[in-house]
Design an enzyme around this catalytic site. Structure first.
Site, short mmCIF file in Angstrom:
data_model
loop_
_atom_site.label_atom_id
_atom_site.label_comp_id
_atom_site.label_asym_id
_atom_site.label_seq_id
_atom_site.Cartn_x
_atom_site.Cartn_y
_atom_site.Cartn_z
N GLU A 131 69.51 35.47 61.14
CA GLU A 131 68.56 35.98 62.12
C GLU A 131 68.82 35.52 63.55
O GLU A 131 68.43 36.20 64.50
CB GLU A 131 67.14 35.54 61.71
CG GLU A 131 66.62 36.20 60.44
CD GLU A 131 66.46 37.69 60.59
OE1 GLU A 131 65.79 38.12 61.56
OE2 GLU A 131 67.02 38.44 59.77
N SER A 187 16.17 47.35 21.45
CA SER A 187 15.82 46.39 20.39
C SER A 187 16.43 45.02 20.61
O SER A 187 16.06 44.06 19.91
CB SER A 187 16.27 46.94 19.04
OG SER A 187 15.56 48.12 18.73
#
Length: 771
Positions: A96, A483
């Site tokens: 780089e 229930s």
């Protein structure tokens, strides 16, 4: 005279022109100087980077210390430069910014070299930004592509070099840079691609990472290994040129086998609802910055194995329920020209080199083998076979070798049909995968698992797919309990003096509903059984008996009893409460059942055990939970014993497959709009709800026992595998006696049909049959 006049005129013109040019130059210089001063006055300060702390991932840990989730804006794990291998640093510098150690922020030689190459190639082939410029661009400036930004970038790079050392700049760069795959910084990238820490990387891997900044996705070693190797070779040659490695070392690295073994990613998807519930609490207390950037360590009550089992069980169970409703057909139909763009979009969302076995993907039908009854399906850029056997659940589908929507709709597959397929076996070289026809369920579910002895939330699933719906049904959905609410009513009845042997008439009855009409409760199966014990009534979930029990103990008393068990939802004080006419969340109902599992004691629900900051300072520590007595331990045990019958021989029989003492209760509301099963062993209570977000019937097989209990059973079989088998401990004040279930009275040894029943001492039947 004319000649003198001409010369004078020329002189005057030249003087004027020169003055004009000088003026223009002065204006331009002043303008440029003013513009530069304007930019300088508005440049950010670089000295703040000296104390800059890159955003760090906050990590979430389960009850065994394993990593179960992460919170971040950018997935970054910061490492100091002295922990990075020197050759890794040199690889990035060589690739780089070769003159990084010699320039002062701007590489003038590099600029000239790049300019020459770009002119010669007639296109932008090479950039000349230094590492220092890249740092200022990413951390101090916006990514706008303007000349002014380049000027700012250059000025700031010079200032950065004056303030920070080269290693300090590298620390920022190597921890900040994006390297693809969702990884920011070299440590996260090392984990993402190689499953290693940076100090464990070899030269081949270092060079491959250093090749990523130019185009992280294009050079991804996961998706494009050959391109990544080409870029790796370039980096290695640059390292040779700069004297960082020898040619022999570079050649050896080029031949080194690259093994892509990504560190196993945290599966946020399977824990998404749990983590979102956690996130809301953390963000409220610590704020967004600290949560997403501060590197918090959050220790939770979640059990990773249980959470994974919960996720899998809910998905499997919902697919089974959904498929019983029938095949809905392809999601849409593409034309020939639409197929390629669609597949490219699908491919972008696939993050693995091969399709994962068991995963579901969207595919496009691109051909048929009518002789074998097979469809050729393309998923992204891979192809596979969908055999007749692997789509048999949808019935016989006609295969039409043309594009467009067919007349028969969901009974046909055409070319261009977009369908869901799960992977039976993955492809080899992008060909030959074996698929099974699938579909995303419309029905939803919630699962909650709680340790009753600590109050810790062990697992939670709030729906089929968090990405498609963030609505957490485990906490936010309020649905009729049906229930599944009956055990609470029966517990209240026990405290009012009724017993498991109390006889109640199961016969037709009606009550005024307050509007001038009569309400006639009905049993789920439409059968009237005559005199039954309370045990039989709960075992078979007999509605009429439950209503009569409610009538006997009083609806206000029952509602108050329910409220003390921790419900925050409104509990109606009417007879319909006996049938579960209370809208509650799965979390509320499951938490109430922990009282039965924990001998009448309740512990506050918890999810966080400890939070520390990035330096290890404890910010939050859970105290030892203090159990609160809610109901008598004897009542708790008797109800548990009754619910063991529900599992052993009643509506919850599917839960018995886990092969250990289990108590639980099913729940099914009117028209099967809601299906429940809440069940437990001494160490774990789990609740499951199944239903549609927009209420509608689950169909003929949509009862709690058929839709929810199988999900519960699959989860519990996995969740309790390593737990010792425990029975429910009976308190000393509970006794067992032989009774005649047809009369509810005590029975002598040898009495035909006599059964053993449990009682709280002092509530036993007063005599024997015939006395």
């Amino acid at each position: 005279m004319n000649r003198r006049f001409f010369l004078r005129s020329c002189k005057g013109f030249l003087t004027t022109a020169l003055l004009f040019i000088v003026t223009i130059v002065v204006v331009m210089v002043l303008g440029a100087s003013g513009y530069v001063f304007y930019l300088l006055a508005r440049l950010p300060r670089v000295d703040r980077l000296a104390d800059y702390k890159p955003p760090i991932v906050s990590q979430v840990f389960g009850d065994d210390g394993s990593l179960v989730g992460e919170f971040y804006l950018e997935r970054r794990i910061v490492v100091p430069v002295n922990k990075m291998p020197r050759k890794l640093i040199q690889a990035f510098v060589a690739a780089e910014d070769a003159n990084f150690y010699s320039h002062k922020g701007i590489d003038y030689i590099g600029i000239m070299r790049a300019a020459v190459k770009n002119v010669m190639s007639m296109r932008k082939k090479e950039g000349a930004s230094t590492i220092s410029q890249q740092v200022t661009k990413s951390m101090l400036l916006t990514p706008e592509k303007k000349f002014s930004r380049k000027i700012k970038e250059a000025i700031l790079a010079k200032r950065l070099e004056e303030k920070l050392s080269k290693d300090e700049i590298l620390y920022l760069y190597l921890n900040q840079i994006y390297l693809g795959g969702g990884a920011y910084g070299v440590q996260a990238a090392a984990e993402t691609y190689f499953g290693k820490n940076v100090e464990e990387l070899n030269l081949a891997e270092m060079a491959m990472l250093a090749g990523l900044p130019k185009a992280p996705n294009a050079y991804s070693p996961i998706k494009h290994l050959e391109k990544a190797r080409e870029r790796q070779s370039y980096v290695l040659e640059r390292m040779v040129r700069e004297g960082y490695v020898t040619q022999a070392e570079a050649d050896y690295a080029k031949k080194t086998t690259i093994s892509i073994h990504p560190m196993k990613k945290v599966n946020n998807e399977q824990s998404a609802y749990f983590l979102e519930h956690l996130r809301i609490q953390l963000e409220s207390k610590y704020g967004e910055d600290q949560l997403y950037k501060g590197g918090l360590k959050i220790y939770t009550t979640m059990n990773a194995g249980m959470q994974r089992a919960a996720y899998e069980s809910v998905r499997n169970g919902l697919k089974a329920v959904d498929k019983r409703q029938g095949y809905r057909g392809p999601a849409k139909y593409l034309s020939l020209t639409e197929v390629e763009p669609f597949c490219l979009k699908v491919e972008e969302g696939i993050d693995s080199a091969i399709l994962k076995t068991g995963e579901t993907y969207q595919g496009v039908v691109v051909g048929f083998n009518t002789q074998k009854g097979e469809a050729i399906v393309r998923v992204g850029d891979r192809k596979g076979i969908l055999s007749r056997k692997n789509m048999s659940w949808a019935g016989r589908l006609e295969m039409i070798s043309s594009y467009g929507k067919p007349e028969k709709g969901n009974r046909s597959l055409t070319l261009g049909s977009v369908i869901e397929v799960s992977v039976v076996s993955p492809e080899i070289n992008q060909e030959g995968a074996q698929f099974a026809l699938d579909q995303v369920p419309e029905v939803q579910a919630a699962l909650v698992a709680i340790d009753p002895r600590t109050g810790g939330l062990k697992a939670m699933v709030g729906g089929y797919d968090f990405k498609k719906s963030q609505f957490n049904r485990a906490i936010q959905a309020k649905r009729n309990a049906g229930s599944a609410f009956k055990p609470i009513i029966y517990a209240a009845a026990l405290d009012k003096g009724l017993t498991p042997a109390t006889i109640i008439e199961d016969a037709e009855v009606e009550y005024p509903d307050g509007t001038g009409k009569m309400w006639k409760p009905k049993n789920y199966d439409g059968v009237f059984r005559g005199p039954v014990t309370m045990r039989e009534a709960l075992t078979h979930s007999i509605n009429i008996v439950s209503v009569k029990i409610m009538e006997q103990i009083g609806a206000p008393y029952a509602a108050e009893y329910a409220q003390k068990m921790g419900f925050s939802s409104q509990i109606p004080a009417n007879l319909a409460l006996a049938l579960g006419a209370a809208s509650v969340s799965p979390m509320e109902l499951t938490s109430a059942y922990t009282i039965f599992a924990n001998q009448g004691m309740q512990l506050p629900s918890s999810i966080i055990t400890k939070v520390t900051d990035n330096d290890g300072v404890v910010l939050q520590q859970a105290s030892q939970p203090v159990p609160v007595p809610i109901i008598a331990p004897e009542t708790s045990y008797v109800i548990t014993n009754l619910m063991q019958s529900v599992v052993a021989s009643g509506t919850g029989h599917r839960a018995s497959v886990i092969g250990r003492p289990v108590a639980g209760k099913t729940g099914t509301t009117n028209d099967a709009k809601d299906a429940w099963f809440i069940g437990y062993i001494p160490q774990l209570v789990t609740g499951v709800w199944v239903g549609y977000d927009q209420e509608r019937s689950l169909g003929a097989s949509g009862s709690g026992g058929q839709a929810s209990a199988p999900i519960w059973a699959e989860f519990m079989q996995k969740a309790v595998m390593s737990m010792p088998v425990e029975d429910f401990a009976a308190p000393e004040n509970v006794t067992f006696l032989l009774i005649n279930p047809t009369t509810g009275k005590l029975a002598r040894e040898g009495t035909p049909g006599a059964v053993m029943e449990c009682f709280v001492k002092g509530t036993e039947p007063g005599g024997y049959d015939g006395e």
